[in-house]
Design a protein around this motif. Structure first.
Motif, PDB file in Angstrom:
ATOM      1  N   PRO A  87       0.827  -1.218   0.000  1.00 52.20           N
ATOM      2  CA  PRO A  87       0.000   0.000   0.000  1.00 52.20           C
ATOM      3  C   PRO A  87       0.859   1.266   0.000  1.00 52.20           C
ATOM      4  N   VAL A  88       0.254   2.359  -0.429  1.00 56.40           N
ATOM      5  CA  VAL A  88       1.008   3.590  -0.621  1.00 56.40           C
ATOM      6  C   VAL A  88       1.436   4.184   0.720  1.00 56.40           C
ATOM      7  N   TYR A  89       2.714   4.497   0.820  1.00 56.41           N
ATOM      8  CA  TYR A  89       3.250   5.253   1.953  1.00 56.41           C
ATOM      9  C   TYR A  89       3.316   6.722   1.531  1.00 56.41           C
ATOM     10  N   TYR A  90       2.677   7.609   2.298  1.00 64.87           N
ATOM     11  CA  TYR A  90       2.646   9.034   1.965  1.00 64.87           C
ATOM     12  C   TYR A  90       3.570   9.819   2.889  1.00 64.87           C
ATOM     13  N   THR A  91       4.186  10.857   2.326  1.00 66.83           N
ATOM     14  CA  THR A  91       4.907  11.816   3.155  1.00 66.83           C
ATOM     15  C   THR A  91       3.894  12.726   3.846  1.00 66.83           C
ATOM     16  N   HIS A  92       4.397  13.601   4.721  1.00 67.35           N
ATOM     17  CA  HIS A  92       3.565  14.686   5.222  1.00 67.35           C
ATOM     18  C   HIS A  92       3.214  15.620   4.061  1.00 67.35           C
ATOM     19  N   TYR A  93       2.164  16.425   4.243  1.00 71.10           N
ATOM     20  CA  TYR A  93       1.914  17.515   3.308  1.00 71.10           C
ATOM     21  C   TYR A  93       2.997  18.586   3.476  1.00 71.10           C
ATOM     22  N   SER A  94       3.303  19.246   2.382  1.00 72.64           N
ATOM     23  CA  SER A  94       4.178  20.418   2.459  1.00 72.64           C
ATOM     24  C   SER A  94       3.471  21.543   3.202  1.00 72.64           C
ATOM     25  N   ASP A  95       4.221  22.584   3.524  1.00 73.25           N
ATOM     26  CA  ASP A  95       3.574  23.814   3.969  1.00 73.25           C
ATOM     27  C   ASP A  95       2.769  24.393   2.811  1.00 73.25           C
ATOM     28  N   ALA A  96       1.773  25.178   3.126  1.00 77.50           N
ATOM     29  CA  ALA A  96       0.945  25.775   2.074  1.00 77.50           C
ATOM     30  C   ALA A  96       1.741  26.808   1.281  1.00 77.50           C
ATOM     31  N   LEU A  97       1.467  26.850  -0.010  1.00 75.01           N
ATOM     32  CA  LEU A  97       2.028  27.872  -0.908  1.00 75.01           C
ATOM     33  C   LEU A  97       0.871  28.665  -1.484  1.00 75.01           C
ATOM     34  N   TRP A  98       0.987  29.971  -1.426  1.00 74.93           N
ATOM     35  CA  TRP A  98      -0.088  30.837  -1.927  1.00 74.93           C
ATOM     36  C   TRP A  98       0.271  31.343  -3.321  1.00 74.93           C
ATOM     37  N   VAL A  99      -0.621  31.116  -4.289  1.00 74.98           N
ATOM     38  CA  VAL A  99      -0.423  31.613  -5.654  1.00 74.98           C
ATOM     39  C   VAL A  99      -1.344  32.811  -5.862  1.00 74.98           C
ATOM     40  N   ASN A 100      -0.750  33.978  -6.096  1.00 70.94           N
ATOM     41  CA  ASN A 100      -1.509  35.201  -6.364  1.00 70.94           C
ATOM     42  C   ASN A 100      -1.521  35.485  -7.860  1.00 70.94           C
ATOM     43  N   ILE A 101      -2.674  35.886  -8.376  1.00 70.80           N
ATOM     44  CA  ILE A 101      -2.820  36.178  -9.802  1.00 70.80           C
ATOM     45  C   ILE A 101      -2.940  37.687  -9.988  1.00 70.80           C
ATOM     46  N   THR A 102      -2.111  38.244 -10.872  1.00 72.79           N
ATOM     47  CA  THR A 102      -2.170  39.682 -11.166  1.00 72.79           C
ATOM     48  C   THR A 102      -2.504  39.883 -12.640  1.00 72.79           C
ATOM     49  N   GLY A 103      -2.555  41.139 -13.041  1.00 72.39           N
ATOM     50  CA  GLY A 103      -2.907  41.458 -14.423  1.00 72.39           C
ATOM     51  C   GLY A 103      -4.409  41.524 -14.597  1.00 72.39           C
ATOM     52  N   VAL A 104      -5.117  41.708 -13.497  1.00 69.32           N
ATOM     53  CA  VAL A 104      -6.576  41.769 -13.552  1.00 69.32           C
ATOM     54  C   VAL A 104      -7.018  43.235 -13.596  1.00 69.32           C
ATOM     55  N   SER A 105      -8.304  43.458 -13.865  1.00 68.87           N
ATOM     56  CA  SER A 105      -8.817  44.809 -14.038  1.00 68.87           C
ATOM     57  C   SER A 105      -8.721  45.618 -12.752  1.00 68.87           C
ATOM     58  N   SER A 106      -8.276  46.870 -12.874  1.00 68.51           N
ATOM     59  CA  SER A 106      -8.194  47.755 -11.710  1.00 68.51           C
ATOM     60  C   SER A 106      -9.462  48.583 -11.536  1.00 68.51           C
ATOM     61  N   ILE A 107     -10.401  48.463 -12.484  1.00 73.20           N
ATOM     62  CA  ILE A 107     -11.602  49.295 -12.398  1.00 73.20           C
ATOM     63  C   ILE A 107     -12.712  48.618 -11.598  1.00 73.20           C
ATOM     64  N   VAL A 108     -12.551  47.339 -11.273  1.00 72.22           N
ATOM     65  CA  VAL A 108     -13.586  46.641 -10.533  1.00 72.22           C
ATOM     66  C   VAL A 108     -12.958  45.865  -9.380  1.00 72.22           C
ATOM     67  N   SER A 109     -13.655  45.806  -8.263  1.00 76.78           N
ATOM     68  CA  SER A 109     -13.206  45.011  -7.123  1.00 76.78           C
ATOM     69  C   SER A 109     -14.394  44.255  -6.559  1.00 76.78           C
ATOM     70  N   LEU A 110     -14.120  43.125  -5.930  1.00 79.78           N
ATOM     71  CA  LEU A 110     -15.157  42.296  -5.329  1.00 79.78           C
ATOM     72  C   LEU A 110     -15.259  42.630  -3.850  1.00 79.78           C
ATOM     73  N   ILE A 111     -16.430  43.102  -3.437  1.00 82.50           N
ATOM     74  CA  ILE A 111     -16.691  43.470  -2.045  1.00 82.50           C
ATOM     75  C   ILE A 111     -17.385  42.301  -1.351  1.00 82.50           C
ATOM     76  N   ILE A 112     -16.894  41.933  -0.167  1.00 89.04           N
ATOM     77  CA  ILE A 112     -17.442  40.813   0.607  1.00 89.04           C
ATOM     78  C   ILE A 112     -18.090  41.369   1.869  1.00 89.04           C
ATOM     79  N   ILE A 113     -19.335  40.969   2.136  1.00 92.86           N
ATOM     80  CA  ILE A 113     -20.052  41.382   3.354  1.00 92.86           C
ATOM     81  C   ILE A 113     -20.607  40.133   4.038  1.00 92.86           C
ATOM     82  N   PRO A 114     -20.161  39.814   5.289  1.00 94.19           N
ATOM     83  CA  PRO A 114     -19.158  40.475   6.125  1.00 94.19           C
ATOM     84  C   PRO A 114     -17.766  40.404   5.498  1.00 94.19           C
ATOM     85  N   ASN A 115     -16.962  41.414   5.777  1.00 92.88           N
ATOM     86  CA  ASN A 115     -15.674  41.586   5.099  1.00 92.88           C
ATOM     87  C   ASN A 115     -14.586  40.743   5.772  1.00 92.88           C
ATOM     88  N   ARG A 116     -14.604  39.441   5.511  1.00 91.49           N
ATOM     89  CA  ARG A 116     -13.577  38.544   6.020  1.00 91.49           C
ATOM     90  C   ARG A 116     -13.505  37.312   5.120  1.00 91.49           C
TER      91      ARG A 116
END
Length: 283
Positions: A87-116
């Motif tokens: 059966p498969v032996y697994y390692t631990h998970y890595s630490d999380a890596l965050w991928v941010n995407i840029t090059g998006v429109s600056s004229i619109v933003s997404l507002i979240i309510i409640p803001n979190r």
């Protein structure tokens, strides 16, 4: 005398997850994730997005995973792990890596309510595309755990082209949300986590500007708290407070990372990434 026995103790490995390019990725360009493991021969590699869920993992025979042309829905947290044998032996998970995407429109933003970023299951949520030109040609889009892109799952009768209202959240609403126009323009994506436990972290949806102050709150569902809240950054204890909140004054790039909190009697919140952008330019 008895025969000698050799006992071999192996330490469970933990790979390192990196990306190329590092930092923000330009929309439409390729991004490659690397799951680095010493002596990697014979391993298969498993990739998770948003949550460490084996059912939704993608696997590759090599230690790299490439997204050929990134979209807003590709932004978010990633993990990797490796496995081999039967059966498969697994390692631990890595630490999380965050991928941010840029090059998006600056004229619109997404507002979240409640803001979190984190929300309790059963609570309500509104997502609104705010356009500087007061245009209503934007739609709120969702990338969910089943890897599908769709319109935001708004309550019947409460959806417009630029607003999405959800009266009773469930964990199925966890995902990446963004505003999209018919012409293909997009806002910066926002990650939303819906938690069916007792504790969430109140952290900002969008990046915090370097030099500003940041307050993080550890929220309990339904029950008011006079307990000590513990706050963690990148897996290590950061602070504890009887007030249930901490403030970081004059935030810097070194404060960027994965945060979560816990009330020991009520378990812990999910993790959320706090992003720090450069100082505001002088005009």
């Amino acid at each position: 005398t008895s025969d000698a026995v050799t006992l071999t103790v192996s330490v469970k490995r933990k790979p390192e997850l990196t990306s190329s390019p590092q930092g923000a990725a330009l929309m439409g360009n390729p991004v490659t994730l690397y799951c680095k493991l010493e002596q990697s021969a014979g391993w298969k590699f498993y990739w998770s997005k948003h949550t460490q869920n084996p059912e939704n993992e993608t696997n590759t025979a090599t230690h790299s995973y490439t997204i050929s042309a990134v979209k807003p829905s590709d932004g978010g947290q990633y993990w990797c792990r490796a496995g081999r044998g039967n059966p498969v032996y697994y390692t631990h998970y890595s630490d999380a890596l965050w991928v941010n995407i840029t090059g998006v429109s600056s004229i619109v933003s997404l507002i979240i309510i409640p803001n979190r970023t984190q929300h309790f299951s059963g609570h309500s949520l509104s997502l609104i595309c705010k356009d500087q030109r007061n245009s209503t040609t934007w739609r709120v889009m969702q990338y969910s755990h089943d890897r599908s892109v769709s319109d935001c799952p708004s309550d019947r009768g409460s959806v417009t082209s630029s607003t999405c209202n959800i009266s009773s959240l469930s964990t199925a609403h966890t995902g990446v949300y963004w505003c999209q126009s018919k012409s293909g323009g997009s806002s910066k994506p926002v990650n939303i986590t819906v938690h069916d436990g007792d504790v969430i972290l109140d952290s900002p949806v969008h990046s915090v500007t370097e030099g500003d102050s940041l307050t993080l709150r550890c929220l309990l569902n339904k029950t008011p708290s006079n307990l000590i809240a513990y706050f963690y950054k990148d897996g290590s204890l950061f602070q504890n407070q009887t007030t249930g909140q901490i403030t970081i004054h004059a935030i810097s790039k070194s404060d960027e990372g994965l945060y979560y909190c816990e009330y020991p009697e009520r378990r812990e919140s999910p993790q959320s990434w706090v992003s720090v952008r450069g100082e505001k330019s002088m005009s």
